[in-house]
Enzyme design. Sequence first.
Site, PDB file in Angstrom:
ATOM      1  N   ASN A  16       5.941  31.716  18.759  1.00  0.00           N
ATOM      2  CA  ASN A  16       6.428  30.955  17.607  1.00  0.00           C
ATOM      3  C   ASN A  16       5.326  30.712  16.587  1.00  0.00           C
ATOM      4  OD1 ASN A  16       9.025  30.687  18.515  1.00  0.00           O
ATOM      5  ND2 ASN A  16       8.772  28.621  19.312  1.00  0.00           N
ATOM      6  N   ILE A  17       5.730  30.338  15.380  1.00  0.00           N
ATOM      7  CA  ILE A  17       4.780  29.905  14.365  1.00  0.00           C
ATOM      8  C   ILE A  17       4.003  28.718  14.942  1.00  0.00           C
ATOM      9  CG2 ILE A  17       4.572  28.872  12.059  1.00  0.00           C
ATOM     10  CD1 ILE A  17       7.246  30.251  11.361  1.00  0.00           C
ATOM     11  N   CYS A  18       2.693  28.729  14.807  1.00  0.00           N
ATOM     12  CA  CYS A  18       1.799  27.650  15.249  1.00  0.00           C
ATOM     13  C   CYS A  18       1.729  27.474  16.764  1.00  0.00           C
ATOM     14  CB  CYS A  18       2.140  26.327  14.565  1.00  0.00           C
ATOM     15  SG  CYS A  18       1.784  26.383  12.796  1.00  0.00           S
ATOM     16  N   VAL A  19       1.986  28.534  17.507  1.00  0.00           N
ATOM     17  CA  VAL A  19       1.853  28.464  18.961  1.00  0.00           C
ATOM     18  C   VAL A  19       0.385  28.610  19.369  1.00  0.00           C
ATOM     19  CG1 VAL A  19       2.147  30.910  19.535  1.00  0.00           C
ATOM     20  CG2 VAL A  19       2.991  29.181  21.126  1.00  0.00           C
ATOM     21  N   GLU A 100      -2.228  40.504  16.111  1.00  0.00           N
ATOM     22  CA  GLU A 100      -1.507  39.239  15.970  1.00  0.00           C
ATOM     23  C   GLU A 100      -0.147  39.552  15.361  1.00  0.00           C
ATOM     24  OE1 GLU A 100      -2.057  34.710  14.269  1.00  0.00           O
ATOM     25  OE2 GLU A 100      -3.624  36.196  13.904  1.00  0.00           O
TER      26      GLU A 100
END
Length: 182
Positions: A16-19, A100
């Site tokens: 997820n975003i910001c994991v 990434e």
Amino acid sequence: MKIRQKKRLTFCVEGNICVVKTTFLQRIANKTLELCDLVEIVPKPIFKWQDVCPNHFNILDAFYTEPKRYAYTFQNYVFVIRYIMERDSATGIKPLRLLERSVFSDRNVFVRAVHEANWMNEMEIRIYDSWFELVVSCLPKLIPDSFIYLRASPDTCHKRMMLCKRYEEGGVTLQHSFRDPR
């Protein structure tokens, strides 16, 4: 006599975003001495999304501001930039390459999500899929050897996003951006 070169492995780090994908990759690159000479890190190209030359257009901000207008354009640009980064890092000499995210999470998570939100219409999704499938079939090096999936709760990811305070993500809500992509 030919010298046989070992196959270079490519793993995509997903989540997820910001994991904490970026933090995870930075720690491997900078703090794990045993891996420094073995691993090439290919970070997400957010700076390219924030500065589309020559006019310095911020397509990430445009997407968050007007998602219905810019979803298709943004996702196309994301693919092109990921392809360029893949191409440019393909000739590296380190035996392990960590990306990434990947074109596959872009397609199967983000493009799917914007299509389901009706920010990308049927014609756009069909056009995206037609060239996506063609490019991937012609460039087998885009297909990674494996994926590393980092997991954190949506609440944790959202709190991290609010702490990060990236300008473009200021209006992102927990409900709309932190579904588990599995």
